[in-house]
Scaffold this active site. Sequence first.
Site, PDB file in Angstrom:
ATOM      1  N   LYS A  22       8.835   9.741   2.710  1.00  7.11           N
ATOM      2  CA  LYS A  22       7.995   9.911   1.521  1.00  7.11           C
ATOM      3  C   LYS A  22       6.519   9.709   1.860  1.00  7.11           C
ATOM      4  CE  LYS A  22       7.406   6.439  -1.397  1.00  7.11           C
ATOM      5  NZ  LYS A  22       6.033   6.160  -1.870  1.00  7.11           N
ATOM      6  N   CYS A 124      -2.149  -1.770  -9.294  1.00  6.37           N
ATOM      7  CA  CYS A 124      -0.723  -1.513  -9.356  1.00  6.37           C
ATOM      8  C   CYS A 124       0.007  -2.833  -9.145  1.00  6.37           C
ATOM      9  CB  CYS A 124      -0.293  -0.478  -8.317  1.00  6.37           C
ATOM     10  SG  CYS A 124      -0.443  -1.057  -6.634  1.00  6.37           S
ATOM     11  N   PRO A 130      -8.217  -0.986  -3.638  1.00  7.42           N
ATOM     12  CA  PRO A 130      -9.345  -0.174  -4.077  1.00  7.42           C
ATOM     13  C   PRO A 130      -9.584   1.015  -3.150  1.00  7.42           C
ATOM     14  CG  PRO A 130     -10.126  -2.162  -3.002  1.00  7.42           C
ATOM     15  CD  PRO A 130      -8.637  -2.303  -3.144  1.00  7.42           C
ATOM     16  N   ASP A 314       6.021  -2.697   3.940  1.00 11.07           N
ATOM     17  CA  ASP A 314       7.060  -2.080   3.119  1.00 11.07           C
ATOM     18  C   ASP A 314       8.462  -2.572   3.458  1.00 11.07           C
ATOM     19  OD1 ASP A 314       5.332  -0.645   1.573  1.00 11.07           O
ATOM     20  OD2 ASP A 314       5.674   1.280   2.543  1.00 11.07           O
ATOM     21  N   ARG A 406      11.594   6.286  -6.818  1.00  7.79           N
ATOM     22  CA  ARG A 406      10.364   6.774  -6.199  1.00  7.79           C
ATOM     23  C   ARG A 406      10.484   6.849  -4.687  1.00  7.79           C
ATOM     24  NH1 ARG A 406       6.194   3.129  -6.653  1.00  7.79           N
ATOM     25  NH2 ARG A 406       4.998   4.752  -5.622  1.00  7.79           N
TER      26      ARG A 406
END
Length: 427
Positions: A22, A124, A130, A314, A406
């Site tokens: 992804k 988020c 940023p 992640d 997602r």
Amino acid sequence: MDRIRIRGGAPLNGRIPIGGSKNAALPLMAACLLTGDTLSLANLPHLADISTMAHLLAELGAEVEMNGDAPGGHSGRVFDLTAGEPAEKTAPYDLVRRMRASVLVLGPLLARWGEARVSLPGGCAIGTRPVDLHLDGLRSLGAEIELQEGYIHARAPGGLSGGHILFPSVSVGATENLLMAAVLARGETEIANAAREPEVADLARCLVAMGAAIEGIGTDTLRIQGTDALHGASYRVIPDRIEAGTYAVAAAITGGDLSLEGADFESMEALADILTRAGAEIGKIEGGVHVKRGAGAICGVDVMTEPFPGFPTDMQAQIMTLMAVSEGASMITESIFENRFMHVPELCRMGADINVHGASAIVRGVAKLSGAELMATDLRASVSLILAGLAAEGETIVNRVYHLDRGYERIEEKLSNCGAEVERLQD
């Protein structure tokens, strides 16, 4: 709203196919804006974020077609993307707010058309992240940028010019945005302290296939010779190292034995080192990666997230879940995002012993976790709760799994095929 129910305790055994990345696919899709020819992308995963990017590109006037006649093109795994000049060079808030990667259209729009209007993505769940580095880098290439009413207004009426960009900190998104902008800038651009993630290298290789001149791919210094135009190409997205890593942890936490078909071991070496030190067995096999629980118990291992080739942020939530049922204690330090421990209270509700101190979490392994009803807060937190449910005694229900969709394709099907008791519940 969908939920996932898991009855834990079953070891996972079998084969799991690993899909396209992804995090690689999203910037590759944005790269179609750099040419009027068709960019054909194979091995795209079926995920909500891919659909969001496709909708954004269509909003910008690109034709997005599923090429079912291409090799592997059934069910939309190959997209043909063709971008003409958009009537409105605007990425609206409604789409950008759904997915921060939408900001990656900024560099290509500005480089090819001399203007772009992109909504600020805002904060988020896992941190503010940023876009200052994106904007400062574009200014170094001659862009005029203003922030008005929640939008980035960028202009380069005479085109972009090459320059020297030194990032004060490593940023994958900024590296990708500036790389795409630089390929159509006049002269040479040097990007120093560039992100080295495999997804960045994948984007660079695709741009080279489209006619770009890029040196230093895979290093922290990229040199780009600008060109007047790029052409179309056919390109295959790399395997998803985070999906593969997640299933590797699933094998370790359940005492299972999995072959991860299509996984790339070299991109997973930092995780493989941690799993090996913890007591799992993981290695490269023909066509993928094999992982299983070792003969002994899983042991606590200290982990710190770092930019590639370090341990990926992640995978932090997943490895914490494994450490929660290990022997001994471990310290997990998050150095990338400031708010990425939101899975901790949910794991503690299952009986985990975790204490957070600033950017670090002390995890003391427990003998077992107990099933509970849980609330997912973000993508990687969601899958960490799935892993916890697989290892727990009793039934676990994970709510708000739209986060999961997602980044993980058919996760309940892939797990069920390897012996897990897991199902999706639809209200």
